[in-house]
Write an enzyme that holds these catalytic residues in place. Sequence first.
Site, PDB file in Angstrom:
ATOM      1  N   GLY A 262      12.821   3.772  -3.255  1.00  0.00           N
ATOM      2  CA  GLY A 262      11.680   4.334  -3.964  1.00  0.00           C
ATOM      3  C   GLY A 262      11.069   3.517  -5.082  1.00  0.00           C
ATOM      4  N   GLY A 306      12.961   0.095   0.619  1.00  0.00           N
ATOM      5  CA  GLY A 306      12.156  -0.290   1.783  1.00  0.00           C
ATOM      6  C   GLY A 306      10.967  -1.111   1.316  1.00  0.00           C
ATOM      7  N   ARG A 307      10.085  -0.424   0.582  1.00  0.00           N
ATOM      8  CA  ARG A 307       8.842  -1.040   0.122  1.00  0.00           C
ATOM      9  C   ARG A 307       9.083  -2.301  -0.708  1.00  0.00           C
ATOM     10  NH1 ARG A 307       4.311   2.268  -0.669  1.00  0.00           N
ATOM     11  NH2 ARG A 307       5.750   4.000  -0.896  1.00  0.00           N
ATOM     12  N   ARG A 343      -2.580   4.195   4.866  1.00  0.00           N
ATOM     13  CA  ARG A 343      -2.219   4.574   3.498  1.00  0.00           C
ATOM     14  C   ARG A 343      -3.414   4.977   2.610  1.00  0.00           C
ATOM     15  NH1 ARG A 343       0.065   1.963   0.181  1.00  0.00           N
ATOM     16  NH2 ARG A 343       1.498   3.584  -0.520  1.00  0.00           N
ATOM     17  N   TYR A 347      -2.933   8.695   1.364  1.00  0.00           N
ATOM     18  CA  TYR A 347      -2.467   8.853  -0.032  1.00  0.00           C
ATOM     19  C   TYR A 347      -3.483   8.387  -1.058  1.00  0.00           C
ATOM     20  CZ  TYR A 347       1.753   8.065   2.821  1.00  0.00           C
ATOM     21  OH  TYR A 347       2.695   8.067   3.810  1.00  0.00           O
ATOM     22  N   CYS A 374     -13.315   5.773  13.988  1.00  0.00           N
ATOM     23  CA  CYS A 374     -14.378   6.783  13.927  1.00  0.00           C
ATOM     24  C   CYS A 374     -13.981   7.928  13.016  1.00  0.00           C
ATOM     25  CB  CYS A 374     -14.712   7.258  15.326  1.00  0.00           C
ATOM     26  SG  CYS A 374     -15.311   5.907  16.334  1.00  0.00           S
ATOM     27  N   TYR A 403       5.017   0.172   5.333  1.00  0.00           N
ATOM     28  CA  TYR A 403       4.359   1.430   5.714  1.00  0.00           C
ATOM     29  C   TYR A 403       2.933   1.225   6.213  1.00  0.00           C
ATOM     30  CZ  TYR A 403       8.394   3.246   3.227  1.00  0.00           C
ATOM     31  OH  TYR A 403       9.675   3.498   2.820  1.00  0.00           O
TER      32      TYR A 403
HETATM   33  N1  LLP Z   1      15.652   6.350   1.515  1.00  0.00           N
HETATM   34  C1  LLP Z   1      15.115   7.480   1.988  1.00  0.00           C
HETATM   35  C2  LLP Z   1      15.970   8.603   2.307  1.00  0.00           C
HETATM   36  C3  LLP Z   1      13.731   7.560   2.188  1.00  0.00           C
HETATM   37  O1  LLP Z   1      13.203   8.682   2.663  1.00  0.00           O
HETATM   38  C4  LLP Z   1      12.911   6.447   1.891  1.00  0.00           C
HETATM   39  C5  LLP Z   1      11.457   6.493   2.097  1.00  0.00           C
HETATM   40  C6  LLP Z   1      13.531   5.287   1.407  1.00  0.00           C
HETATM   41  C7  LLP Z   1      14.905   5.276   1.216  1.00  0.00           C
HETATM   42  C8  LLP Z   1      12.761   4.034   1.083  1.00  0.00           C
HETATM   43  O2  LLP Z   1      11.858   4.237   0.044  1.00  0.00           O
HETATM   44  P1  LLP Z   1      11.001   2.989  -0.519  1.00  0.00           P
HETATM   45  O3  LLP Z   1      11.956   2.058  -1.255  1.00  0.00           O
HETATM   46  O4  LLP Z   1      10.383   2.312   0.640  1.00  0.00           O
HETATM   47  O5  LLP Z   1      10.009   3.610  -1.414  1.00  0.00           O
HETATM   48  N2  LLP Z   1       4.714   6.251   3.917  1.00  0.00           N
HETATM   49  C9  LLP Z   1       4.808   6.320   2.479  1.00  0.00           C
HETATM   50  C10 LLP Z   1       6.222   6.133   1.994  1.00  0.00           C
HETATM   51  C11 LLP Z   1       7.182   7.109   2.623  1.00  0.00           C
HETATM   52  C12 LLP Z   1       8.574   6.872   2.161  1.00  0.00           C
HETATM   53  C13 LLP Z   1       9.512   7.664   2.949  1.00  0.00           C
HETATM   54  N3  LLP Z   1      10.863   7.516   2.566  1.00  0.00           N
HETATM   55  C14 LLP Z   1       3.862   5.281   1.884  1.00  0.00           C
HETATM   56  O6  LLP Z   1       3.225   4.540   2.628  1.00  0.00           O
HETATM   57  O7  LLP Z   1       3.716   5.202   0.659  1.00  0.00           O
END
Ligand code: LLP
Length: 445
Positions: A262, A306-307, A343, A347, A374, A403
């Site tokens: 996150g 992730g991000r 995105r 969002y 479209c 994402y």
């Molecule tokens: N762990 C869990 C349980 C998660 O649900 C997520 C992301 C992560 C780790 C990784 O989070 P990160 O470090 O990537 O923030 N589609 C959205 C983001 C959805 C995230 C879902 N869960 C966007 O494009 O902003």
Amino acid sequence: MESLPSQNRNPLPNASLWPLTTSVDHGGRLIIGGCDVAALAQQYGTPLYLFDEVTIRTACRACRTAFAARHRGTTAVHYAGKALLNVAIAQIIADEGLGLDVVSGGELYVALRAGFPPQRIHMHGNAKTRAELEQALAAGIGQIIVDNLDELDMLRRLTANRSSPQPVALRIAPDIAADTHAHIQTGHATSKFGLPLDALDAAAEKLRTASGIRLTGLHAHLGSQLFDIAPYAAAIEVLLDSATRLRDRFGVLIEEINAGGGIGVPYTADQPLPDIDAWAALLGDTLVRGCERRGLPLMRLVIEPGRSIMARAGIALYTIVATKMLPHMRFLHIDGGMGDNIRPALYGARYTAALAERMRDPVEECVAIAGRYCESGDVLIRDLMLPRARVGEILAVPVAGAYTLSMASTYNLAPRPAVVLVNGGEARLIQRRETYEDLIVRDVG
Ligand code: LLP
């Protein structure tokens, strides 16, 4: 050049948004991983996603190193594959020694096909099907992160005859609302994710009679794109209170705390770079002190970024195919959009962009970047300052690695982009462009 405003003299405006190996050559052309970006766009066609291997590997190492240094116990970094997963990416992540979080049978399949060590895979999901759980058990993955009591029941049945128990963690909804877009908040009490705190005892009761499962960890994920790290400490305290309760009431000793992912990354110049070291220090200190205070043994710390691993490594390349002039602004119509990056529509996410062959030209006009789909909501960027752009030029959008492709669709039956990995002056196609033939392979009749 001397008479230009300072921002126009900077060879790489907003350097923190671009991959680490980015430079601009004397002709003003964007260079990443030693490759001429616009030339790759010509060679592979657009839309094209370009990933810089050095940026991915550096982010992996920075995270592993920071957490190993800042926690007295053992640590593990699991890349959240939902940000982007394909065979080549899974292999890089494996090579860097990270674990991998998957959230579906599909992600697990890709990881296994890439040769990712199953022991280093964790599976998440609030609605794992029986088939997905069976697939995970058969693969021998390292941990299943149980989201609810029904999943626990299912897992108990599926593991009834196992000789060695399957390690699981319980995902807790810690009742902490982090400051981010409502769609990507997950730690609040009314979230669909995670076990409510008052269901902890019921879970422990079920686990008592589940000989095929071993509870090793507690997990919380607060949400995504978080710039304030303070809520992570609060989440760890909640998890440690739960661990204390499990010890005192049920004699269960938790070995591992998973603080989720996150951490936020900048998409535009006004947002800060993530301070991974500060994040690691906060989590490590909170965990060590929290364990000591409660008389709990020192626990392993797991995180799931992730991000922050993938976003900055990727750029999206589009061709400007048409324009539309309005009294106060111009639309530049590009050959991609919400099909490869949902995105902004989903969002209200903000991006910046540049012309890949004219990085040094002074900006002259404010444009909106309109996608090809479209939908009126398919506007990738609403207010972008650019040099006067022409049809046929290549637009590069940074921070496009996470994402985007993983959420891509074939809306309007526009084929999904090709993906190229660059490093040391070499470009490697790691996912070919979708073809029209691909669009009908599943059609019957
Ligand atoms: N762990 C869990 C349980 C998660 O649900 C997520 C992301 C992560 C780790 C990784 O989070 P990160 O470090 O990537 O923030 N589609 C959205 C983001 C959805 C995230 C879902 N869960 C966007 O494009 O902003």
